[in-house]
Design a protein around this motif. Structure first.
Motif, PDB file in Angstrom:
ATOM      1  N   LEU A  76     -17.059  11.690   4.313  1.00 27.78           N
ATOM      2  CA  LEU A  76     -16.681  10.794   5.406  1.00 27.78           C
ATOM      3  C   LEU A  76     -17.322  11.264   6.712  1.00 27.78           C
ATOM      4  O   LEU A  76     -16.843  12.188   7.360  1.00 27.78           O
ATOM      5  CB  LEU A  76     -15.163  10.759   5.562  1.00 27.78           C
ATOM      6  N   MET A  77     -18.406  10.611   7.083  1.00 22.90           N
ATOM      7  CA  MET A  77     -19.025  10.849   8.388  1.00 22.90           C
ATOM      8  C   MET A  77     -18.484   9.795   9.345  1.00 22.90           C
ATOM      9  O   MET A  77     -19.188   8.873   9.763  1.00 22.90           O
ATOM     10  CB  MET A  77     -20.551  10.801   8.257  1.00 22.90           C
ATOM     11  N   VAL A  78     -17.200   9.938   9.641  1.00 22.81           N
ATOM     12  CA  VAL A  78     -16.490   8.956  10.455  1.00 22.81           C
ATOM     13  C   VAL A  78     -15.751   9.665  11.577  1.00 22.81           C
ATOM     14  O   VAL A  78     -15.441  10.856  11.485  1.00 22.81           O
ATOM     15  CB  VAL A  78     -15.511   8.117   9.593  1.00 22.81           C
ATOM     16  N   GLN A  79     -15.444   8.909  12.620  1.00 19.78           N
ATOM     17  CA  GLN A  79     -14.846   9.506  13.810  1.00 19.78           C
ATOM     18  C   GLN A  79     -13.408   9.950  13.586  1.00 19.78           C
ATOM     19  O   GLN A  79     -12.995  11.000  14.067  1.00 19.78           O
ATOM     20  CB  GLN A  79     -14.916   8.520  14.979  1.00 19.78           C
ATOM     21  N   ARG A  80     -12.635   9.127  12.855  1.00 19.50           N
ATOM     22  CA  ARG A  80     -11.210   9.431  12.654  1.00 19.50           C
ATOM     23  C   ARG A  80     -10.899   9.489  11.147  1.00 19.50           C
ATOM     24  O   ARG A  80     -10.284   8.569  10.597  1.00 19.50           O
ATOM     25  CB  ARG A  80     -10.346   8.377  13.345  1.00 19.50           C
ATOM     26  N   PRO A  81     -11.309  10.550  10.477  1.00 15.42           N
ATOM     27  CA  PRO A  81     -11.144  10.596   9.023  1.00 15.42           C
ATOM     28  C   PRO A  81      -9.703  10.563   8.561  1.00 15.42           C
ATOM     29  O   PRO A  81      -9.409  10.055   7.468  1.00 15.42           O
ATOM     30  CB  PRO A  81     -11.826  11.911   8.633  1.00 15.42           C
ATOM     31  N   ALA A  82      -8.784  11.086   9.372  1.00 13.85           N
ATOM     32  CA  ALA A  82      -7.382  11.092   8.947  1.00 13.85           C
ATOM     33  C   ALA A  82      -6.847   9.691   8.692  1.00 13.85           C
ATOM     34  O   ALA A  82      -5.911   9.511   7.914  1.00 13.85           O
ATOM     35  CB  ALA A  82      -6.516  11.801   9.992  1.00 13.85           C
ATOM     36  N   ALA A 100     -16.223  18.641  10.470  1.00 16.06           N
ATOM     37  CA  ALA A 100     -15.571  19.544  11.407  1.00 16.06           C
ATOM     38  C   ALA A 100     -15.627  19.006  12.828  1.00 16.06           C
ATOM     39  O   ALA A 100     -14.754  19.317  13.652  1.00 16.06           O
ATOM     40  CB  ALA A 100     -16.233  20.918  11.346  1.00 16.06           C
ATOM     41  N   GLU A 101     -16.636  18.196  13.103  1.00 12.40           N
ATOM     42  CA  GLU A 101     -16.878  17.709  14.469  1.00 12.40           C
ATOM     43  C   GLU A 101     -16.168  16.384  14.765  1.00 12.40           C
ATOM     44  O   GLU A 101     -16.308  15.841  15.857  1.00 12.40           O
ATOM     45  CB  GLU A 101     -18.388  17.544  14.677  1.00 12.40           C
ATOM     46  N   SER A 102     -15.438  15.848  13.816  1.00 16.33           N
ATOM     47  CA  SER A 102     -14.740  14.582  14.001  1.00 16.33           C
ATOM     48  C   SER A 102     -13.415  14.801  14.730  1.00 16.33           C
ATOM     49  O   SER A 102     -13.049  15.939  15.066  1.00 16.33           O
ATOM     50  CB  SER A 102     -14.489  13.925  12.642  1.00 16.33           C
ATOM     51  N   GLU A 103     -12.679  13.722  14.944  1.00 19.47           N
ATOM     52  CA  GLU A 103     -11.361  13.830  15.566  1.00 19.47           C
ATOM     53  C   GLU A 103     -10.325  14.278  14.535  1.00 19.47           C
ATOM     54  O   GLU A 103     -10.248  13.732  13.441  1.00 19.47           O
ATOM     55  CB  GLU A 103     -10.932  12.465  16.136  1.00 19.47           C
ATOM     56  N   ALA A 104      -9.547  15.267  14.886  1.00 18.21           N
ATOM     57  CA  ALA A 104      -8.406  15.752  14.089  1.00 18.21           C
ATOM     58  C   ALA A 104      -8.772  16.055  12.638  1.00 18.21           C
ATOM     59  O   ALA A 104      -8.100  15.593  11.708  1.00 18.21           O
ATOM     60  CB  ALA A 104      -7.270  14.726  14.141  1.00 18.21           C
ATOM     61  N   PRO A 105      -9.813  16.861  12.400  1.00 21.24           N
ATOM     62  CA  PRO A 105     -10.180  17.156  11.016  1.00 21.24           C
ATOM     63  C   PRO A 105      -9.112  17.954  10.264  1.00 21.24           C
ATOM     64  O   PRO A 105      -8.967  17.804   9.050  1.00 21.24           O
ATOM     65  CB  PRO A 105     -11.488  17.947  11.149  1.00 21.24           C
ATOM     66  N   ALA A 106      -8.352  18.795  10.976  1.00 23.70           N
ATOM     67  CA  ALA A 106      -7.293  19.554  10.307  1.00 23.70           C
ATOM     68  C   ALA A 106      -6.237  18.605   9.745  1.00 23.70           C
ATOM     69  O   ALA A 106      -5.748  18.782   8.623  1.00 23.70           O
ATOM     70  CB  ALA A 106      -6.660  20.551  11.272  1.00 23.70           C
ATOM     71  N   MET A 107      -5.894  17.587  10.525  1.00 29.71           N
ATOM     72  CA  MET A 107      -4.944  16.581  10.047  1.00 29.71           C
ATOM     73  C   MET A 107      -5.504  15.856   8.828  1.00 29.71           C
ATOM     74  O   MET A 107      -4.778  15.562   7.865  1.00 29.71           O
ATOM     75  CB  MET A 107      -4.618  15.573  11.155  1.00 29.71           C
ATOM     76  N   ALA A 108      -6.805  15.576   8.851  1.00 32.00           N
ATOM     77  CA  ALA A 108      -7.432  14.878   7.731  1.00 32.00           C
ATOM     78  C   ALA A 108      -7.344  15.708   6.451  1.00 32.00           C
ATOM     79  O   ALA A 108      -7.058  15.188   5.369  1.00 32.00           O
ATOM     80  CB  ALA A 108      -8.887  14.549   8.052  1.00 32.00           C
TER      81      ALA A 108
END
Length: 230
Positions: A76-82, A100-108
């Protein structure tokens, strides 16, 4: 799928993960079926949202329709993967990798594991590091113990060519850092007949190749040649 544990799935995640979207857009199902005949058992889906990366591609429907009994490897090369991981797990994805560079990857990563638990089957939670993202910068994500680390040889947001030598050094860095506890390592970007030897020597568990196989004069031969080089 034989076996129903994370470890049994990891054992199957070796070799070439075929970038299916590099195939014939009008015959992706046929391309996927043909690749199984070459000995391919992993299909790679690059999903791009037009935000994180300017292009747009893919969606859960493709993952559900194309893979058959093959491992479905979703990047997923997307901004909000979660917001999207649960839909891909529901579509049958066996690997879901987020940036790693997306928004909230830890949540994802947490949501991948929640979705896998709800689905009652193993799904590998992956983390992709772009070339300029250091391991120190990704430290808070690495403590989430991703099952897979995707080493990217290029940043898809820019126009620089892949730097396979630099990415091979990243593979070595990860192996040294994690030792025997190293997650699966996947390599993506610039994988061709000319670079597969150098990449194989670095020792990734899985290598993504799309255009170099699907647009070759003889895709089956190109796939087998790279597979045999690993």
């Amino acid at each position: 799928m034989t076996g129903n544990t994370i470890e049994s799935l990891k054992e199957r995640c070796r070799g070439i993960s075929l970038g299916i979207f590099a195939g014939d857009p009008g015959n992706l199902r046929g391309d996927a079926q043909a690749s199984a005949g070459w000995g391919c058992n992993i299909l790679h889906f690059d999903v791009i949202d037009g935000v994180f990366v300017p292009q747009i591609s893919g969606g859960p429907g493709f993952v559900k329709a194309l893979a058959g009994n093959m491992i479905r490897d979703v990047h997923l090369m997307v901004q909000r993967p979660a917001d999207h991981v649960a839909a891909f797990v529901a579509s049958g994805a066996d690997i879901v990798t987020v940036q790693a560079e997306s928004e909230a990857p830890a949540m994802a990563i947490e949501r991948i594991r929640e979705a896998a638990k709800a689905a009652g089957r193993p799904v590998l939670a992956g983390l992709c590091l772009l070339p300029d993202t250091t391991l120190d910068e990704a430290g808070d994500l690495l403590v989430k113990q991703p099952d897979l680390l995707l080493v990217a040889a290029l940043d898809p947001r820019g126009k620089q060519p892949p730097d396979t030598t630099r990415a091979c050094a990243r593979v070595a860095e990860l192996k040294q850092r994690f030792g025997a506890e190293c997650p699966l390592i996947q390599f993506d970007g610039g994988v061709t007949a000319d670079t597969i030897g150098e990449i194989a020597a670095a020792g990734p568990d899985m290598v993504v190749s799309g255009s170099a196989v699907m647009r070759a004069e003889n895709p089956a031969a190109a796939f087998r040649s790279m597979r045999d080089a690993l």
